[in-house]
Design an enzyme around this catalytic site. Structure first.
Site, PDB file in Angstrom:
ATOM      1  N   HIS A   1      36.871  51.747 -18.723  1.00 23.37           N
ATOM      2  CA  HIS A   1      37.407  52.800 -19.611  1.00 23.37           C
ATOM      3  C   HIS A   1      38.051  52.204 -20.870  1.00 23.37           C
ATOM      4  CE1 HIS A   1      37.003  56.110 -16.601  1.00 23.37           C
ATOM      5  NE2 HIS A   1      37.160  55.114 -15.746  1.00 23.37           N
TER       6      HIS A   1
ATOM      7  N   ASN B   1      37.830  62.222 -13.934  1.00 26.19           N
ATOM      8  CA  ASN B   1      36.592  62.014 -14.685  1.00 26.19           C
ATOM      9  C   ASN B   1      35.953  63.353 -15.012  1.00 26.19           C
ATOM     10  OD1 ASN B   1      36.572  59.191 -14.754  1.00 26.19           O
ATOM     11  ND2 ASN B   1      35.422  59.012 -12.848  1.00 26.19           N
TER      12      ASN B   1
HETATM   13 FE1  HDD Z   1      39.926  54.010 -12.386  1.00 29.22          FE
HETATM   14  C1  HDD Z   1      41.101  53.196 -15.447  1.00 29.22           C
HETATM   15  C2  HDD Z   1      39.303  57.224 -13.463  1.00 29.22           C
HETATM   16  C3  HDD Z   1      38.452  54.755  -9.378  1.00 29.22           C
HETATM   17  C4  HDD Z   1      40.901  51.024 -11.203  1.00 29.22           C
HETATM   18  N1  HDD Z   1      40.133  55.014 -14.121  1.00 29.22           N
HETATM   19  C5  HDD Z   1      40.655  54.504 -15.274  1.00 29.22           C
HETATM   20  C6  HDD Z   1      40.685  55.518 -16.278  1.00 29.22           C
HETATM   21  C7  HDD Z   1      40.174  56.650 -15.728  1.00 29.22           C
HETATM   22  C8  HDD Z   1      39.837  56.333 -14.365  1.00 29.22           C
HETATM   23  C9  HDD Z   1      39.994  57.989 -16.396  1.00 29.22           C
HETATM   24  C10 HDD Z   1      41.163  55.324 -17.709  1.00 29.22           C
HETATM   25  C11 HDD Z   1      42.596  55.743 -17.866  1.00 29.22           C
HETATM   26  C12 HDD Z   1      42.992  55.615 -19.312  1.00 29.22           C
HETATM   27  O1  HDD Z   1      42.500  56.396 -20.130  1.00 29.22           O
HETATM   28  O2  HDD Z   1      43.778  54.717 -19.606  1.00 29.22           O
HETATM   29  N2  HDD Z   1      38.980  55.637 -11.620  1.00 29.22           N
HETATM   30  C13 HDD Z   1      38.919  56.883 -12.185  1.00 29.22           C
HETATM   31  C14 HDD Z   1      38.416  57.823 -11.215  1.00 29.22           C
HETATM   32  C15 HDD Z   1      38.160  57.130 -10.071  1.00 29.22           C
HETATM   33  C16 HDD Z   1      38.531  55.755 -10.315  1.00 29.22           C
HETATM   34  C17 HDD Z   1      38.230  59.301 -11.461  1.00 29.22           C
HETATM   35  C18 HDD Z   1      37.643  57.597  -8.752  1.00 29.22           C
HETATM   36  C19 HDD Z   1      37.759  58.795  -8.323  1.00 29.22           C
HETATM   37  N3  HDD Z   1      39.677  53.055 -10.629  1.00 29.22           N
HETATM   38  C20 HDD Z   1      39.078  53.545  -9.494  1.00 29.22           C
HETATM   39  C21 HDD Z   1      39.242  52.597  -8.416  1.00 29.22           C
HETATM   40  C22 HDD Z   1      39.952  51.537  -8.920  1.00 29.22           C
HETATM   41  C23 HDD Z   1      40.212  51.850 -10.304  1.00 29.22           C
HETATM   42  C24 HDD Z   1      38.730  52.794  -7.003  1.00 29.22           C
HETATM   43  C25 HDD Z   1      40.414  50.260  -8.276  1.00 29.22           C
HETATM   44  C26 HDD Z   1      40.474  50.030  -7.007  1.00 29.22           C
HETATM   45  N4  HDD Z   1      40.757  52.365 -13.211  1.00 29.22           N
HETATM   46  C27 HDD Z   1      41.111  51.256 -12.522  1.00 29.22           C
HETATM   47  C28 HDD Z   1      41.843  50.236 -13.352  1.00 29.22           C
HETATM   48  C29 HDD Z   1      41.931  50.966 -14.720  1.00 29.22           C
HETATM   49  C30 HDD Z   1      41.198  52.253 -14.474  1.00 29.22           C
HETATM   50  C31 HDD Z   1      41.246  48.875 -13.344  1.00 29.22           C
HETATM   51  C32 HDD Z   1      41.488  50.206 -15.939  1.00 29.22           C
HETATM   52  C33 HDD Z   1      42.538  50.467 -16.992  1.00 29.22           C
HETATM   53  C34 HDD Z   1      43.587  51.147 -16.307  1.00 29.22           C
HETATM   54  O3  HDD Z   1      43.267  51.292 -14.978  1.00 29.22           O
HETATM   55  O4  HDD Z   1      44.618  51.528 -16.768  1.00 29.22           O
HETATM   56  O5  HDD Z   1      43.094  49.969 -12.829  1.00 29.22           O
END
Ligand code: HDD
Length: 712
Positions: free
Chosen positions: A91, A164
């Site tokens: 993202h 999402n």
């Molecule tokens: Fe995630 C970012 C949505 C599963 C780990 N995720 C991130 C963002 C969104 C989502 C919208 C961007 C937020 C922003 O605008 O700063 N992610 C989802 C959805 C998931 C999902 C809807 C499943 C239903 N994500 C998911 C899992 C993991 C992560 C299973 C880790 C185990 N996601 C992350 C992250 C991020 C992230 C690596 C990257 C940047 C951040 O968090 O802030 O931690």
């Protein structure tokens, strides 16, 4: 944006502004003095010293070497050298906006969360939309899932709903997330492709991981190429809990529904936009807010009583499953309006830190294993991305609710904690800050009192094992044209996969288990043999169609905020332009006048009309529809203008409404096109009405087969 020539600074004015998160509460505003406005201010160093010369490094003589003692130059260059922070691992490309949430009613029967109990209250929000795969500079319109993350600044603390634009996910357990992300990201040896999933490692992984089948078919559908961020649904994905004052819990799925309807680009258009306007989605969001067309969503929940948890033919804790609206309708709770663009991209959109673990009393998690893992990952990622555990003190992340505790120090601490006791209990500082017992209103956070009696075990529940029924439900619920787009998307993406065994595995072991005809059509496009039978027996389910999943059923029936291009050259019929603009304005839509160049055009009756852009400057992909006013001389010029002809053919190919007014009828011959329900020829009120009706349909789907013959 103001295009006025800026004034020369006159006076040394006050240098700060307030952070109005869409809320007019002046008490809150006065707490926030982060925004820096340099109007009228002297240029100074970070230590407050006024700078006399910002053009020249201190040197030993005008032609001599630079001197190390130049603290002004050193400070400036040092700061510059460290301007970049790590982009998000997923993202990374995003765009944000401020606004507010307002509850329709007092929903206290459902939850004790204050922001859902007071219909008079506007809770400030900050929303960030994003793509998943590409880096910060990648294109907006690539085929990808879109993030839809909302930070509610409630009086009881921040609630982050990090969802999402699709209601399910690729994997069931968070431990698989790094594998999935490594597979979808650009390949490690050459960092290709940017922004897309059409490559071997992605399809290798998903073809080996059948639990991804449902989400992948969503990603191959039109949902992955949204028309705009304003026209996307949002989903919390996981099942959550809402808890009321009596401690009663209900399972819920969170939904966002846009008031402008849900619709998409067509694939050729999306690909072209990725080159012609990389910023297409963020520009649209920005411009809509600036124009006062505030994007709006209805917030709702599907509610499942605690005792109904096991009454579905899937597990509500499985994030690869949705709950069809035909089984559990959405209860509307309130609305969200985005009404203000950020002042500073980095400080707000880049530094905002979402975490699904940020919840408030009245909301709680379910045991969805994907959600449980996310609760750890997000805070952890912010620590490396934003440089330490004090990211909650950055202006965009600070709760509007006051916060006090015994956490101290660490990198970039901003708060100056007074008092001597940074521990609890204490008797030195009067025992403050103290715990608050849970209460019906304004109490301390209390987790839902769920009874757990289980073995410690690494195992996937058997109730998570049906990977294909909902993928099939999705496919079967699509309209004909949506199904065709899905077939085309699988064929395109798998066509880019170099290893034949990966293509075969996806067709034979995944698609064949979703739908044999879908598998056969994709196989044909790939030159593979059509699979004869599924490898997994089809399960009996309670629903074979869910009309709520098809975007064909999600249009609002009006043309509010739609954009129409008017093509004109010298000699154009000015009255036709006026009539169109008036009609569009009445409908809440917008028009832009485009000429062969950026120079004004002269109407048939001699008036000079300024144009908004040249036809090359704002290509057809930037619009929902095209109008060509009459005027013999103008039409003659357009008939001989390749850019204008391409404009119309491209709009036709992308199934957009086109109106040829008066003399513009002649263009049918030059273009070798025939009128259809969306290609309207005529100069009367009926033609204008038909044009508006065609725009409201979003696309002329009945034209799609014919339009395939038009070169891209
Ligand atoms: Fe995630 C970012 C949505 C599963 C780990 N995720 C991130 C963002 C969104 C989502 C919208 C961007 C937020 C922003 O605008 O700063 N992610 C989802 C959805 C998931 C999902 C809807 C499943 C239903 N994500 C998911 C899992 C993991 C992560 C299973 C880790 C185990 N996601 C992350 C992250 C991020 C992230 C690596 C990257 C940047 C951040 O968090 O802030 O931690």
């Amino acid at each position: 944006m103001s295009t006025k020539k800026p004034d020369t600074p006159k006076s040394q004015m006050a240098g700060t502004d307030t952070l109005d998160r869409g809320n007019s509460n002046s008490k809150l505003k006065s707490l926030e003095t982060f925004r820096s406005d340099a109007t009228g201010q002297a240029l100074r160093t970070n230590q407050g010293v006024k700078i006399a010369d910002n053009q020249n490094t201190l040197k030993a003589g005008a032609r001599g070497p630079s001197l190390l003692e130049d603290f002004i130059m050193r400070e400036k260059i040092t700061h510059f050298d460290h301007e970049r922070i790590p982009e998000r691992i997923v993202h990374a490309r995003g765009v944000g906006a401020h606004g507010y949430f307002q509850s329709y009613d007092n929903h206290s029967a459902l939850t004790k969360a204050g922001f859902l109990r007071d219909p008079g209250k506007k809770t400030p929000v900050f929303v960030r939309f994003s793509t998943v795969q590409g880096p910060r500079g990648s294109g907006d319109t690539v085929r990808d899932v879109r993030g839809f993350a909302v930070k509610f600044f409630t009086d009881e603390g921040n609630f982050d709903l990090v969802g999402n634009n699709m209601p399910v996910f690729f994997i069931q357990d968070a431990i698989k997330f790094p594998d999935f992300v490594h597979a979808v990201k650009p390949e490690p040896h050459n960092e290709i492709p940017t922004g897309g999933s059409a490559h071997d490692t992605f399809w290798d992984f998903v073809s080996l991981q059948p639990e991804s089948a449902h989400m992948v078919i969503w990603a191959m559908s039109d949902r992955a190429i949204p028309k705009s961020l304003r026209a996307m649904q949002g989903f919390g994905v996981h099942t959550f809990r809402l808890i009321n004052a009596q401690g009663r819990s209900s399972f819920v799925k969170f939904h966002w529904r846009p008031t402008v309807g849900t619709c998409s680009l067509v694939w050729d258009e999306a690909q072209k936009l990725a080159g012609k306007d990389t910023d297409f989605h963020r520009r649209d969001l920005w411009e809509s807010i600036e124009a006062g067309d505030y994007p709006e969503w209805e917030f709702g929940v599907q509610i499942i009583a605690e005792e109904d948890e096991h009454n579905f033919d899937f597990d509500i804790l499985d994030p690869t499953k949705l709950i069809p609206e035909e089984l559990v309708p959405i209860t509307p709770l309130g609305k969200m309006v985005l009404n203000r663009n950020p002042d500073n991209y980095f400080a707000e959109t880049e530094q905002v830190a979402f975490c699904p673990g940020h919840i408030v009393p009245g909301i709680d998690f379910s045991n969805d294993p994907l959600l449980q893992g996310r609760l750890f990952s997000y805070t952890d990622t912010q620590i490396s991305r934003l440089g330490g555990p004090n990211f909650h003190e950055l202006p965009i992340n600070r709760p509007l609710a006051p916060f006090h505790n015994s956490q101290r120090d660490a990198m970039h601490r901003i708060t100056l904690d007074k008092g001597r006791a940074s521990y609890e209990p204490n008797s030195i500082d009067g025992g403050w800050p103290r715990e608050t017992p849970p209460a019906a209103e304004d109490g301390g956070f209390e987790s839902y009192n769920e009874r757990i009696d289980a073995h410690k075990i690494r195992q996937r529940s058997e109730s998570f094992s049906d990977h294909f029924s909902q993928a099939r439900l999705f496919y079967k619920s699509m309209s004909k044209h949506e199904q065709e787009h899905i077939i085309a998307a699988y064929s395109f993406e798998l066509g880019k996969v170099e290893r034949e065994w990966i293509r075969e595995r996806q067709v034979n072991e995944i698609l064949a288990n979703i739908d044999l005809q879908l598998a056969a059509r994709v196989a044909e496009n790939l030159g593979l043999a059509a699979p004869k039978k599924a490898t997994v027996a089809e399960r009996k389910t309670s629903l074979s169609r869910s009309p709520a999943l098809s975007q064909a059923n999600l249009l609002p029936g009006n043309i509010k905020t739609r954009k129409v291009a008017i093509l004109a050259a010298n000699g154009v019929d000015g009255a036709a332009i006026d009539a169109l603009k008036k009609a569009l304005k009445a409908e809440g839509a917008h028009a832009k006048l485009l000429g062969p160049t950026s120079a004004p055009v002269t109407t048939a009756d001699g008036k000079s009309l300024p144009v908004d852009a040249s036809m090359e400057g704002l290509p057809s992909v930037a619009f929902d529809a095209v109008f060509v006013p009459g005027g013999a001389q103008s039409i003659k010029a357009l008939s001989g203008n390749g850019v204008a002809l391409h404009y119309l053919l491209e709009a036709y190919k992308h199934l957009k409404a086109i109106a040829l007014h008066g003399d513009a009828r002649e263009l049918l011959h030059s273009l070798r096109l025939e009128a259809d329900e969306g290609l309207i020829v005529g100069a009367d009120a009926k033609a204008l009405k038909a044009f508006i009706a065609a725009i409201a349909q979003h696309r002329v789907w009945s034209r799609e087969e014919k339009a395939k013959a038009i070169p891209a």
